[in-house]
Design an enzyme around this catalytic site. Structure first.
Site, short mmCIF file in Angstrom:
data_model
loop_
_atom_site.label_atom_id
_atom_site.label_comp_id
_atom_site.label_asym_id
_atom_site.label_seq_id
_atom_site.Cartn_x
_atom_site.Cartn_y
_atom_site.Cartn_z
N ASP A 1 0.61 -1.13 -0.05
CA ASP A 1 -0.22 0.04 -0.03
C ASP A 1 0.82 1.22 -0.15
OD1 ASP A 1 -2.63 1.16 0.00
OD2 ASP A 1 -2.52 1.50 2.22
N CYS B 1 -21.29 -7.52 -9.41
CA CYS B 1 -22.04 -6.75 -8.64
C CYS B 1 -23.46 -6.88 -8.84
CB CYS B 1 -21.45 -5.34 -8.70
SG CYS B 1 -19.97 -5.05 -8.02
N CYS C 1 -27.11 -4.32 -8.13
CA CYS C 1 -26.95 -3.67 -6.56
C CYS C 1 -26.23 -2.36 -6.74
CB CYS C 1 -26.11 -4.78 -5.82
SG CYS C 1 -25.86 -4.07 -4.10
N CYS D 1 -19.58 2.32 2.62
CA CYS D 1 -19.77 1.47 1.42
C CYS D 1 -19.31 0.12 1.44
CB CYS D 1 -19.14 2.25 0.18
SG CYS D 1 -17.29 2.48 0.29
#
Length: 349
Positions: free
Chosen positions: A135, A189, A192, A245
């Site tokens: 990261d 997905c 949705c 989310c």
């Protein structure tokens, strides 16, 4: 040992080391990365994250980051919470801290685990070389993870998997060893839109596109200086990151539980009182968040966020806590305290 055997043994060891899923792709497996990144930056969606533009050549082409690399091993490590991260949003006098930041810094934990797996590969293949990333390097982990079959980038742009949910960290091992690649994952997905609908700041201009300048995670962590006044009220009591989310994704019914206890929330960070956090000076902040990812944003940005949350709480009893911050040496903190006081008075009148 044949490459298939090397890969199988490495995956088995990675699972023993704590990773939930492992996949392999070529460094050039996602040629569209560069164009997607350029479009994101050209639209200004990266906000103050200038490092995204500065290293686009490497970030947009993993093969350019280390030309000798022949394979990219992507690994997923779960940090699934043992509580509902949205519950704290109903308590305005408490701070909502992103699940991943409620204990130890994942960078250190994941990197050490990656190095263990990498050393195993070196032991298996004489002359093998590796580089590990978590990261902080110019690596587009999510597209590479999708190419390696770990999951897909959902409409919220985060990676999720049918057998992982979306509560997991990604780590990458670049290696000179040629390993058989996995089949890329496809998007699942469907129709949705739960993650888009719940966003408090409308940070998604379209499915699969994020405008970081409106994202609460960006605003509370990356954004320096005052936050746009039109967004402050929408931040609610979220002072470090935002999990909305992620939390509503239906695929979390398949989420893998975290195996490392260092990801379990500290009692004092599950839902700490805002007024206590607002009084932290630099020394107190550093002491409280030693070993935490929160430490990297510094006391000033942290207290700025707390002030916004206090203003949104509407709690008149916090005025005594906010008043001394009007003279804070940091201009953004003083501005946030002024805004918070005015907002509380408006709500109370």
């Amino acid at each position: 040992m044949r490459s298939e055997g090397v890969k199988a043994e490495l995956i088995s060891f990675a699972h023993e080391a704590g990773f939930a899923k492992v996949g392999v792709c070529r460094p050039d497996a996602v040629p569209e990365i560069a164009a997607r990144l350029a479009a994101f930056v050209d639209a200004g969606f990266h906000g103050q994250m200038g490092w995204m533009a500065e290293r686009m050549a490497w970030r947009g082409d993993p093969a350019a980051l280390w030309p000798e690399a022949r394979s990219v091993i992507m690994l997923a490590e779960p940090y699934t919470p043992d509580h509902d991260p949205l519950e704290v949003l109903e308590h305005g006098d408490r701070a909502a801290i992103s699940v991943y930041a409620q204990n130890r810094d994942y960078h250190d934990i994941v990197k050490k685990r990656l190095k263990r797996v990498g050393r195993r590969l070196i032991d298996q293949v004489p002359g093998a070389e590796i580089k590990v990333f978590v990261d902080t390097a110019p690596v587009m982990e999510k597209p590479l993870a999708q190419a390696a079959g770990l999951g897909w980038q959902g409409k919220h742009t985060n990676l999720l998997g049918r057998d992982l949910g979306n509560w997991f960290f990604l780590g990458a091992i670049f290696t000179t060893v040629e390993l058989p690649p996995d089949t890329p994952e496809e998007e699942h997905c469907g129709t949705c839109t739960a993650c888009l609908d719940i966003c408090p700041t409308d940070a998604f201009p379209a499915p699969y596109r994020l405008d970081a300048r409106r994202c609460i995670s960006y605003l509370t962590i990356e954004h320096k200086g005052p936050v746009d006044e039109c967004l402050r009220a929408r931040m609610g009591n979220r002072i470090y990151g935002c999990d909305d989310c992620l939390a509503v994704c239906p695929w979390n019914k398949f989420a893998v539980q975290a195996r490392d206890l260092r990801y379990s929330a500290r009692d004092d960070l599950r839902a700490p009182p805002l007024v206590e956090l607002a009084t932290l000076d630099d020394t107190g902040f550093r002491a409280k968040f030693a070993g935490s990812p929160i430490k990297r944003i510094g006391r000033d940005r942290f207290v700025r966020n707390v002030c916004y949350a206090l203003g949104n709480s509407g709690d008149a009893s916090s005025l005594a806590t906010l008043s001394p911050l009007l003279d804070d040496p940091d201009a953004a903190v003083a501005d946030a305290a002024r805004w918070a006081i005015l907002r509380i008075k408006e709500v109370s009148s």
